[in-house]
Design a protein around this motif. Structure first.
Motif, mmCIF file in Angstrom:
data_model
loop_
_atom_site.group_PDB
_atom_site.id
_atom_site.type_symbol
_atom_site.label_atom_id
_atom_site.label_comp_id
_atom_site.label_asym_id
_atom_site.label_seq_id
_atom_site.Cartn_x
_atom_site.Cartn_y
_atom_site.Cartn_z
ATOM 1 N N ARG A 33 -4.619 -3.672 0.583
ATOM 2 C CA ARG A 33 -3.589 -2.377 1.078
ATOM 3 C C ARG A 33 -4.529 -1.507 1.710
ATOM 4 N NH1 ARG A 33 0.893 -1.609 -3.500
ATOM 5 N NH2 ARG A 33 1.345 -3.639 -3.939
ATOM 6 N N ARG A 36 -4.895 -2.388 5.177
ATOM 7 C CA ARG A 36 -3.433 -2.157 6.224
ATOM 8 C C ARG A 36 -3.648 -0.579 6.317
ATOM 9 N NH1 ARG A 36 -1.229 -6.293 2.832
ATOM 10 N NH2 ARG A 36 -0.606 -4.633 1.311
ATOM 11 N N SER A 39 -6.031 0.344 9.032
ATOM 12 C CA SER A 39 -5.544 0.051 10.560
ATOM 13 C C SER A 39 -4.611 0.594 11.082
ATOM 14 C CB SER A 39 -5.478 -1.531 10.526
ATOM 15 O OG SER A 39 -4.647 -1.995 9.463
#
Length: 293
Positions: A33, A36, A39
């Motif tokens: 998480r 993600r 990014s």
């Protein structure tokens, strides 16, 4: 940055779940998480450590809901997975509160709490978060956090007396106790066992272990003497290692080094008040991997 936080996150997840394998899974999911989030185009996280703590804690709360159902159907007594802590696997254990919060005895008591009570207790007792910080992490107000902490402390009680005792004396008692068990030294065991001693064994339904706790001086004495006379007792070696912040006994194959069991003793006023033995191979896997390193 995440790697700098990994040990702390693992220590938090383990205290919340009582399972090293599940704690590793929760840390890995938190990393995914974080990756993600990093990014994405949502902008930087202002306080990464707080963000990671919040994500991990909420993942563990969800896991605790399903774990409660599994443990209701568990075969025999449930004990936490042992973790060797001599190398700092669960973070610093310098204070009474830090050592208490990873002990098998307290982790078993934490099973009495609701998931959110457990989270408040761990965040406050082991990691020193203020109630305002805990409120932010759990989405509750500060007053509610204080209330939950008082309730959790009442359920857990005050087991700190044994953590404030001389650790070297604790280790010596463990050594003498195990030698007496293996040698069938009745007089020494009678002297060391408290009147209300209880022996717990977790075989998980896959290894031979008592399905119910053994309680009382006479019954536990017979139980221990029986362990020392089993045929396999002659084929094992004993090693005293720090496990869950306390001296514990690793029972291993004398030839190949395979880990058969980990036994932790509760010691108060120089006498053994409880023995907790993990025999389940599944629960020993993490400690066995630590020994193999």
């Amino acid at each position: 940055m995440f790697e700098e936080q990994r040990a702390r996150l693992f220590g938090l997840a383990y205290r919340l779940l009582g399972s090293a394998s599940e704690a590793e899974d929760m840390v890995q999911e938190t990393y995914l998480r974080w990756s993600r989030r990093s990014s994405a185009t949502a902008g930087p996280v202002e306080v990464p450590a707080a963000w990671l703590t919040k994500v991990l804690t909420n993942l563990c709360l969800n896991q605790l809901d399903s774990a409660r159902l599994r443990r209701e159907a568990y075969v025999g007594p449930w004990l936490p997975e042992p973790v060797l802590t001599g190398d700092g696997a669960l973070g610093p254990l310098e204070t009474v509160e830090q050592r208490e919060s990873v002990s098998m005895g307290v982790l078993v008591l934490l099973e009495r709490l609701t998931p959110v009570e457990r989270a408040v207790f761990v965040l406050r007792e082991a990691f020193g978060h203020s109630h305002a910080e805990i409120g932010d992490l759990l989405g509750i107000d500060e007053a509610h956090s204080r209330q939950l902490h008082r309730r959790a402390r009442a359920h857990v009680g005050e087991p700190r007396k044994r953590f404030e005792s001389d650790r070297e004396q604790h280790r010596r008692i463990v050594e003498v106790f195990m030698a007496a068990t293996m040698e069938g030294d009745v007089a020494t065991l009678e002297r060391l066992l408290a009147d209300d001693v209880t022996a717990w064994a977790d075989g998980g339904g896959t290894s031979t272990a008592a399905r119910r706790p053994v309680h009382g001086h006479a019954k536990v004495l017979r139980y221990l003497l029986g362990l020392g006379t089993r045929p396999e007792a002659a084929r094992v070696s004993l090693e005293i290692l720090e496990t869950n912040g306390e001296p514990a006994v690793a029972i291993r194959d004398a030839d190949g080094g395979a880990l058969y069991a980990v036994m932790v003793l509760d010691v108060e006023d120089g006498r053994v008040t409880a023995t907790r033995t993990v025999i389940s191979p599944v629960k020993l896997a993490f400690a066995a991997a630590q020994l193999a390193m």
